[in-house]
Design a protein around this motif. Structure first.
Motif, PDB file in Angstrom:
ATOM      1  N   HIS A  95      38.785   5.778   2.280  1.00  0.00           N
ATOM      2  CA  HIS A  95      38.289   4.892   1.232  1.00  0.00           C
ATOM      3  C   HIS A  95      37.088   4.099   1.732  1.00  0.00           C
ATOM      4  CE1 HIS A  95      41.842   5.296  -1.435  1.00  0.00           C
ATOM      5  NE2 HIS A  95      42.509   5.437  -0.298  1.00  0.00           N
ATOM      6  N   CYS A  96      36.083   4.028   0.902  1.00  0.00           N
ATOM      7  CA  CYS A  96      34.933   3.169   1.140  1.00  0.00           C
ATOM      8  C   CYS A  96      35.258   1.784   0.591  1.00  0.00           C
ATOM      9  CB  CYS A  96      33.731   3.781   0.431  1.00  0.00           C
ATOM     10  SG  CYS A  96      32.220   2.823   0.471  1.00  0.00           S
ATOM     11  N   VAL A  97      34.826   0.737   1.297  1.00  0.00           N
ATOM     12  CA  VAL A  97      35.125  -0.633   0.871  1.00  0.00           C
ATOM     13  C   VAL A  97      33.894  -1.510   1.007  1.00  0.00           C
ATOM     14  CG1 VAL A  97      37.583  -0.507   1.415  1.00  0.00           C
ATOM     15  CG2 VAL A  97      35.961  -1.192   3.190  1.00  0.00           C
ATOM     16  N   ALA A  98      33.861  -2.582   0.213  1.00  0.00           N
ATOM     17  CA  ALA A  98      32.738  -3.511   0.242  1.00  0.00           C
ATOM     18  C   ALA A  98      33.254  -4.939   0.340  1.00  0.00           C
ATOM     19  CB  ALA A  98      31.871  -3.355  -1.003  1.00  0.00           C
ATOM     20  N   SER A  99      32.544  -5.737   1.135  1.00  0.00           N
ATOM     21  CA  SER A  99      32.937  -7.128   1.353  1.00  0.00           C
ATOM     22  C   SER A  99      31.747  -8.050   1.143  1.00  0.00           C
ATOM     23  CB  SER A  99      33.444  -7.292   2.782  1.00  0.00           C
ATOM     24  OG  SER A  99      33.614  -8.660   3.102  1.00  0.00           O
ATOM     25  N   ARG A 100      31.997  -9.237   0.597  1.00  0.00           N
ATOM     26  CA  ARG A 100      30.928 -10.227   0.478  1.00  0.00           C
ATOM     27  C   ARG A 100      30.561 -10.801   1.840  1.00  0.00           C
ATOM     28  NH1 ARG A 100      34.134 -11.191  -4.149  1.00  0.00           N
ATOM     29  NH2 ARG A 100      33.012 -10.858  -6.104  1.00  0.00           N
ATOM     30  N   ASN A 101      31.429 -10.660   2.807  1.00  0.00           N
ATOM     31  CA  ASN A 101      31.111 -11.054   4.175  1.00  0.00           C
ATOM     32  C   ASN A 101      30.285  -9.964   4.840  1.00  0.00           C
ATOM     33  OD1 ASN A 101      32.694 -13.291   3.776  1.00  0.00           O
ATOM     34  ND2 ASN A 101      34.477 -12.421   4.782  1.00  0.00           N
ATOM     35  N   SER A 102      29.338 -10.392   5.679  1.00  0.00           N
ATOM     36  CA  SER A 102      28.545  -9.403   6.384  1.00  0.00           C
ATOM     37  C   SER A 102      29.325  -8.784   7.535  1.00  0.00           C
ATOM     38  CB  SER A 102      27.251 -10.034   6.910  1.00  0.00           C
ATOM     39  OG  SER A 102      26.451  -9.052   7.540  1.00  0.00           O
ATOM     40  N   GLY A 103      29.934  -9.658   8.360  1.00  0.00           N
ATOM     41  CA  GLY A 103      30.624  -9.166   9.541  1.00  0.00           C
ATOM     42  C   GLY A 103      32.131  -9.266   9.398  1.00  0.00           C
ATOM     43  N   LEU A 104      32.786  -9.217  10.529  1.00  0.00           N
ATOM     44  CA  LEU A 104      34.244  -9.343  10.561  1.00  0.00           C
ATOM     45  C   LEU A 104      34.632 -10.749  11.017  1.00  0.00           C
ATOM     46  CD1 LEU A 104      35.290  -5.929  12.170  1.00  0.00           C
ATOM     47  CD2 LEU A 104      35.154  -6.559   9.754  1.00  0.00           C
ATOM     48  N   PRO A 105      35.765 -11.300  10.563  1.00  0.00           N
ATOM     49  CA  PRO A 105      36.708 -10.657   9.638  1.00  0.00           C
ATOM     50  C   PRO A 105      36.154 -10.577   8.217  1.00  0.00           C
ATOM     51  CG  PRO A 105      37.379 -12.909  10.032  1.00  0.00           C
ATOM     52  CD  PRO A 105      36.213 -12.633  10.958  1.00  0.00           C
TER      53      PRO A 105
END
Length: 121
Positions: A95-105
């Protein structure tokens, strides 16, 4: 809203390679950190890799480090996962996922439907 569509999965022999693609639409792609997860039958969903908004930093699960490479093309609104030296343990839906955060977490707000990768031994 961000729509994510994966492609590139399939059946491959152990030791082979595949490249997954994920096309994003709906919002400014470069505003999102992107990643890949996978889930094998009967197993928990597993983090695979993450790439920051600019692509300057990448992160990998220990199980794929040195074999998989995540990259992105912000001009094409696409993120890739190059998978080399595949083995049976890599068989899963990716699965491909997208986050509003650039890095981790990262909290992943958007998920694609997934693409099946099957590695035959």
């Amino acid at each position: 809203q961000v729509q994510l569509v994966e492609s590139g999965g399939g059946l491959v022999q152990a030791g082979g390679s595949l490249r997954l693609s994920c096309a994003a639409s709906g919002r400014t792609f470069s505003n999102y950190g992107m990643g890949w997860f996978r889930q094998a039958p009967g197993k928990e969903r597993e983090f695979v890799a993450h790439i920051t908004r600019s692509g300057s930093s990448t992160y990998y699960a220990d199980s794929v480090k040195g074999r998989f490479t995540i990259s992105r093309d912000n001009a094409r609104n696409t993120v890739y996962l190059q998978m080399n030296s595949l083995n049976a343990d890599d068989t899963a839906v990716y699965h491909c996922v997208a986050s509003r955060n650039s890095g981790l977490p990262a909290q992943y707000d958007y998920w694609g439907q997934g693409t099946q990768v099957t590695v035959s031994s």
